[in-house]
Design a protein around this motif. Sequence first.
Motif, mmCIF file in Angstrom:
data_model
loop_
_atom_site.group_PDB
_atom_site.id
_atom_site.type_symbol
_atom_site.label_atom_id
_atom_site.label_comp_id
_atom_site.label_asym_id
_atom_site.label_seq_id
_atom_site.Cartn_x
_atom_site.Cartn_y
_atom_site.Cartn_z
ATOM 1 N N LEU A 67 0.861 -1.173 0.000
ATOM 2 C CA LEU A 67 0.000 0.000 0.000
ATOM 3 C C LEU A 67 0.904 1.232 0.000
ATOM 4 C CD1 LEU A 67 -3.073 -0.122 0.072
ATOM 5 C CD2 LEU A 67 -2.971 0.293 2.531
ATOM 6 N N GLY B 30 -2.147 4.817 -0.096
ATOM 7 C CA GLY B 30 -3.500 4.315 -0.273
ATOM 8 C C GLY B 30 -3.744 3.542 -1.555
ATOM 9 N N MET B 31 -2.696 3.422 -2.389
ATOM 10 C CA MET B 31 -2.853 2.707 -3.662
ATOM 11 C C MET B 31 -2.041 1.417 -3.631
ATOM 12 S SD MET B 31 -4.333 4.767 -6.200
ATOM 13 C CE MET B 31 -3.322 4.558 -7.678
ATOM 14 N N PRO B 32 -2.532 0.368 -4.303
ATOM 15 C CA PRO B 32 -1.715 -0.847 -4.374
ATOM 16 C C PRO B 32 -0.546 -0.634 -5.338
ATOM 17 C CG PRO B 32 -3.735 -1.122 -5.649
ATOM 18 C CD PRO B 32 -3.816 0.237 -5.002
#
Lengths: 217, 217
Positions: free
Chosen positions: B40, B43-45
């Motif tokens: 993460l 907040g993004m993979p």
Amino acid sequence: MTKAPTDRTRLRRMHEKGAHDPALIAALVDALPLAHIGHLVEGMPMVTPTLIWRMGRRVLWHGSSASRMVRAALAAPVCLTASGLDAMVLARSGLEHSVNYRSVMVMGQPQALRDPTEKEDALRAMMEHLFPGRWQALRPMTAQELKATAVLALPLDEASAKIDASGPADPAEDLDWPVWAGTLPLLRATGTPQPAPGLAAALAADPPAYLSAFRFG
Amino acid sequence: MTKAPTDRTRLRRMHEKGAHDPALIAALVDALPLAHIGHLVEGMPMVTPTLIWRMGRRVLWHGSSASRMVRAALAAPVCLTASGLDAMVLARSGLEHSVNYRSVMVMGQPQALRDPTEKEDALRAMMEHLFPGRWQALRPMTAQELKATAVLALPLDEASAKIDASGPADPAEDLDWPVWAGTLPLLRATGTPQPAPGLAAALAADPPAYLSAFRFG
């Protein structure tokens, strides 16, 4: 690929590896059909192995319309990474060991194809990419099958390619250390096609040419 | 792997694929050295290809202590997935095409090894797993190199394995469709070791046995 490069090798590799060239990115997507897609599921990353293919400036994949993976991909941006491991690189010190590899990473918000004709065209493109000429010989797809299949597309706009095809980068003072150093190539090949049990003898005796032509990685 | 199975095949495959058997999970981690780790990041993979190895009931990997990937892995739980593509499965309809594969997925919060001795033991274990006997022949690691290398460990507690080694699962009404059906095995092999330029002739002439014994995937 994880390693802990020295500043010297880091600079060299940044130059060699980083790439946003659209032609290179397209070539890697075409060569590396197995991607790993990172989705956000309840705030946590979840990485799913998935077959991908390309249509122009988009990368596509498919799944069951009802699957958690498809729902997650439509709800939040993903990171799609496809990699090929090409060689183990053996240096004189542990630190300088590395691997040669190719990888492409694509980020963004996937969209589902909605139009049935567009979906069927995309699935045909997948088959034509893998096994050219096979689609037209298959039992035709039904409307129900098409409905049960989700096809997702992600633009190749936010994408980067990395390639490392070098050998060991030992510092000069290590070069005389008495240990074998070099690269061990890792290869891929297809085996003998195995006909399904009960396949008609005439079909089993004459496997299509696209089987022996299949390349991956 | 993405596909859109019918209810019939879905049931059969759930039975075949789902597995939390610790011995199977360990065997897959050992056989599939290239993992894709989902972190993460803001907040993004973000999915990074990474070499992994195992010590008992933990999977490990390493990276530069200063890397974004290491910082992300220590800040939030990850999903680590390693996969091997074993065959293309060709059915009479597009829908029933699939792939044979093995994969293992591990989720959880990685921890960095802090003790230098424990870190060095872990790096030695990686090398012994890949090339048994090589570690002792290398130029010894320096304290500075050890400091620059982060070693992360993740328990194999929250892990699952999936294996599909079946053939095409066409419904009875499709079995006579006149198209080749079956599996196309995908194989891996090592090539001829390539000595580093300038490697002493005696070393180049006698590549270590662990090179030809190397297996992956």
